[in-house]
Design an enzyme around this catalytic site. Structure first.
Site, PDB file in Angstrom:
ATOM      1  N   ASP A  67       0.908  -1.205   0.013  1.00 35.05           N
ATOM      2  CA  ASP A  67       0.123  -0.014  -0.021  1.00 35.05           C
ATOM      3  C   ASP A  67       0.930   1.300   0.257  1.00 35.05           C
ATOM      4  OD1 ASP A  67      -2.727   0.921   0.631  1.00 35.05           O
ATOM      5  OD2 ASP A  67      -1.691   2.232   1.767  1.00 35.05           O
ATOM      6  N   ILE A  68       0.698   2.037  -0.953  1.00 34.96           N
ATOM      7  CA  ILE A  68       1.419   3.515  -0.838  1.00 34.96           C
ATOM      8  C   ILE A  68       0.907   4.215   0.090  1.00 34.96           C
ATOM      9  CG2 ILE A  68       1.907   5.496  -2.321  1.00 34.96           C
ATOM     10  CD1 ILE A  68       1.452   3.858  -4.891  1.00 34.96           C
TER      11      ILE A  68
ATOM     12  N   GLU B  58      -4.556   2.485  -4.492  1.00 29.85           N
ATOM     13  CA  GLU B  58      -3.200   2.396  -4.223  1.00 29.85           C
ATOM     14  C   GLU B  58      -2.539   1.277  -3.727  1.00 29.85           C
ATOM     15  OE1 GLU B  58      -4.938   4.252  -0.457  1.00 29.85           O
ATOM     16  OE2 GLU B  58      -5.267   4.261  -2.730  1.00 29.85           O
TER      17      GLU B  58
END
Length: 865
Positions: free
Chosen positions: A731-732, A775
């Site tokens: 996950d960004i 994301e």
């Protein structure tokens, strides 16, 4: 905070304890007060008398609007002035009720007066005040706070005097506060209701703010701010509003008609269902008492029940009444009336009505139907019979005798004779039906059966009867009628055979159309046609040019010569004479085979020929067209081929239904051939579409759908091989802030760079990189232990950092980073691949909680999903 509620006449109908304390009333005094006739002196802010028409509750009642923060002084029995801040507002649920709230501001009024003389005295008085008070300069910096203010906000005085007033309000409320200060200042007011204030412990409290600019002895101007904690009041107000909304939803959406009435029965509110049932609107009922809507003969009973409810003898009552509709007709209604109490005080009546006119009509129709049935038993045109169950003697009318072919002399007169003439296949059904009726399990005896007539033929009879019982419940006799339904039964039998034939044809068509493979379609067709027509051979010839055909499917009796794969140039198919000769028919009967060398070679005597056309629209069954078009060119010729059903040795007479069968099959066969062609094209297209459907359009890696399919596939494979399956969830960090700061276009570019980086790091053929959503990315690693998955996750994290994508809104690193959760499992029967996702998600959550930009493996019990 004190409050009371007044009606339109100024009577106080409810008052709380705080208001009693403010005015020094005893409980018995407050029960008989009238707000507009209080024996006190009421003064304005400037000390002049305030006339009654300026009282807050009088203005609110007269102008139907809220009056906020009206300051008034009350002098009772020449005592000291009690200063109040008064707010009055109409109550939405009642048209004649005014809610008036009081805040005792006597102490801060004293403080305000003394501030004009001495700042020191003011501060001392402020600390003694019962309200929370803050003093701030014109820039908003707090310079003084009393004990009550520290109690509400949770800070020490030393902390508050270092703060700005903006720090005690949420950011979204600050602009609202500034706007309302300016707006209220324009209107000459100093009161701001319902503002959130932030306590030191992080909790929010609802407050009202009263503010004023004061001037000290040394000409210094300051803000005086009084905070009132109204959190309990706001919570109670929300609960009350929710309760009112639920009541309103139930009231308005109920399928029952609902009305509210005073104790005298005057209607003051109805719902839509009430209007739908009786046709009245609110305006129509403005001067109506509910008793006026009841039929005159039933009003006395209603009024007796109403008096019993009001006297407390009964809680409610339910009756069925005829009510008067708005258009003057009568509506049968089920009425329920109850008394509504609030705090043991009788308030009003609530009534429920349900339209039962249809049920009443059904009851009336049923009664009439029973009467007609009794009349039919005694005198209709069917045969009537009467059986004495005590002696088993039977009577048959002349019509009964006529139906069965008997005369009065030779008709059988005993129950046993009747039973002996019932068809053996029907006797059990008839006997059971009679027994059920005599046991009162069924209201009537009804049976359809065959009975033998005098000439030993059978007729179908509809037999209906009803028994009579004595007071002890013993059956005495049974009376009934005979109806000759032989013709109807013959028609039903014909339709049954016709339906069976149609079902057989449908079954054949279904078998022909059950496959999309052209070879199977054609083979099923010739097999089914040979079976249903009982012929020795069926072939399908496909046109390969204007002058030749090839046999592509064949079904033959044992020992008969095959024509499969033969290419034929034959008179039947190619010559112009045949086209002209047979141009008006679709299915053609051929008797003369001498001109056909090929058919003569196989010793075929006669046959049915069915042309097969492939074109955009299906030809109607009833439409007659020629076997061929006028011109033999391929572009104008829709002929695909022909089906030939034939016998090799014997001539036969072809039946009309056989020709009709081929006509019905022809259309379905044409459709099946077209569908087979389209199916092949569709298969090729689907392969291309499936590839597009499994890719994420932005990042060009696998999408969520393919991720799920592939993970389930690898889960099953690893379960069979008993090998580990690993999953990395990525996950960004703070990606929403990245989008908000740099825009969605930059956000898309960021996602593409991260996806490309991960894809370049994961290189094994069985591994899969997918965009999980937004994301989030996921990496499936079959046959990989936890240590190997952690190693790959750390490389991914580092390489994303190495991209050095700026992110100024990130809380720590000021560049794009990634948090990763890792899980590994050897698949087993009790779990699903969702268990692996849940574990990786939990590890990812821990990575975020611990500061982000790190890899956390899942360690713990297996999550069963």
């Amino acid at each position: 905070m004190g409050f009371f509620i007044t009606d339109s006449l100024g009577n106080i109908v409810e008052i709380n304890q705080k208001a009693k304390q403010i005015f020094g009333w005893l409980d018995r005094e407050s029960e008989s007060l009238k707000a507009t006739k209080l024996n006190w002196k009421i003064i304005r802010n400037d000390g002049t008398d305030m006339p009654k028409n300026e009282y807050a509750w009088v203005v609110a009642s007269r102008e139907k609007r809220s009056v906020e923060n009206l300051e008034m002084g009350v002098i009772k029995d020449c005592q000291e002035v009690i200063w109040l801040s008064v707010t009055s507002t109409p109550i939405s649920s009642f048209t004649d009720r005014i809610f008036t709230a009081y805040v005792d501001i006597t102490k801060w009024k004293k403080v305000e007066k003394k501030l004009q003389n001495s700042e020191i005295k003011y501060r001392a008085l402020m600390q003694d005040a019962g309200e929370a008070i803050l003093i701030a300069n014109l820039q908003g910096k707090i310079i003084e706070a009393n004990y009550k203010a520290t109690e509400i906000l949770g800070y020490q005085r030393e902390e508050l005097v270092q703060m700005h007033t903006n720090q005690i309000h949420p950011p979204e409320a600050q602009q609202k506060l500034i706007t309302e200060i300016l707006e209220t200042a324009k209107k000459g007011k100093k009161f701001i209701p319902n503002i959130l204030a932030l306590r030191k412990d992080g909790n929010w409290v609802w407050v009202n703010i009263i503010y004023k600019i004061i001037q000290l002895d040394r000409d210094e101007k300051l803000y005086q701010v009084i905070l009132q904690d109204i959190t309990p009041y706001v919570i109670a107000e929300v609960a009350l509003r929710d309760s009112e909304e639920r009541f309103r939803a139930i009231f308005e959406q109920s399928v029952l008609g609902i009305f509210l009435a005073t104790l005298s029965g005057k209607i003051f509110r109805i719902n839509q269902s009430f209007t739908d049932i009786l046709g009245y609107s609110d305006a129509d009922l403005s001067n109506f008492n509910f008793v006026d809507l009841i039929e005159l003969e039933q009003r006395q009973a209603y009024e007796i029940n109403l008096r019993s409810i009001i006297a407390g003898k009964i809680l409610n009552f339910a009756t069925e009444n005829r009510l008067i509709h708005q258009n003057s007709r009568f509506i049968w209604s089920s009425l329920t009336l109850s008394l509504i109490k609030i705090s043991e005080e009788k308030k009003y009546l609530i009534g429920l009505i349900e339209n039962i006119s249809q049920r009443k009509q059904i009851e009336l129709d049923l009664k009439k139907s029973e009467e007609r049935w009794q009349l039919a038993l005694r005198g209709n045109n069917d045969g009537i019979w009467d059986c004495n169950l005590q002696t088993n003697e039977c009577f048959y009318s002349a019509r009964c005798q006529e139906i069965l072919g008997y005369t009065e002399i030779d008709i059988f007169h005993h129950l046993d004779n009747w039973k002996s003439r019932i068809h053996p296949d029907d006797i059990n059904l008839v006997t059971e039906s009679i027994q059920q009726h005599l046991a009162r399990q069924k209201p009537y005896f009804i049976a359809e059966y065959r009975i033998r007539c005098k000439d030993n033929t059978y007729k179908w009879i509809l037999d209906r009867g009803q028994a009579l019982w004595d007071e002890a419940g013993n059956p005495l006799r049974i009376v009934g009628s005979h109806t000759d339904i032989t013709e109807r039964k013959q028609t039903e039998e014909y339709l049954r055979r016709q339906t069976q034939q149609e079902q057989l044809i449908r079954k054949i068509i279904e078998r022909i159309c059950q496959s999309l493979n052209l070879s199977e379609i054609l083979q099923n067709t010739v097999d089914e046609v040979r079976n249903i027509l009982q012929v020795e051979g069926v072939i399908i010839q496909r046109k390969i040019s204007d002058k030749s055909v090839i046999v592509v499917a064949e079904s033959l009796a044992v020992g008969k010569p095959s024509m499969l794969d033969w290419e034929i140039n034959d008179y039947i198919i190619t010559t112009q004479e045949f086209r002209q000769e047979k141009k008006t028919e679709q299915v053609i009967v051929i008797k003369d085979m001498e001109k056909s060398n090929v058919l003569d070679f196989f010793q075929i005597k006669d046959c049915l020929i069915m042309p097969i056309f492939i074109q955009k629209s299906t030809i109607n069954n009833s439409q007659k067209t020629s076997l061929f078009t006028k011109e033999p060119s391929t572009s104008d010729h829709p002929l695909w081929g022909i089906l030939v059903a034939h016998d090799f040795s014997n001539q036969r007479q072809w039946q009309e239904w056989e020709i009709n069968l081929l006509e019905q099959l022809r259309i379905q066969l044409e459709i099946a051939i077209q569908q087979s062609k389209l199916y092949q094209e569709l298969q090729n297209t689907n392969k291309k579409l499936y590839k597009l459907a499994t890719l994420d359009g932005l990042t060009q890696i696998a999408n969520r759908r393919y991720f799920n399919e592939y993970l389930e596939q690898e889960w099953l494979r690893m379960a069979r091989e008993k090998k580990p399956l690993s999953l990395i969830m990525c996950d960004i960090d703070f990606f929403k802030k990245y989008n908000d700061t740099y825009g969605h276009q930059k956000g898309d570019e960021c996602l593409q760079r991260v996806a490309k980086t991960i894809s370049e790091l994961v290189k094994r053929p069985a591994d899969l990189v997918a965009r999980y959503g937004g994301e989030e990315f996921a990496v499936i690693l079959p046959n990989t232990h936890l240590e190997g998955a952690i190693y790959i996750a750390k490389i991914i994290r580092q390489e994303v950092c190495n991209l050095q994508i700026p992110h100024q809104e990130a809380l720590i690193y000021k560049q794009v980073t990634m948090s990763l959760g890792v899980s590994t499992i050897i698949p087993f029967l009790e779990a699903t691949y969702q268990s692996l996702i849940a574990a990786a998600d939990q590890a990812l959550y821990q990575a975020k909680e611990k500061g982000r930009n790190q890899v956390i493996p899942y360690v713990g019990d297996i999550i069963i999903c």
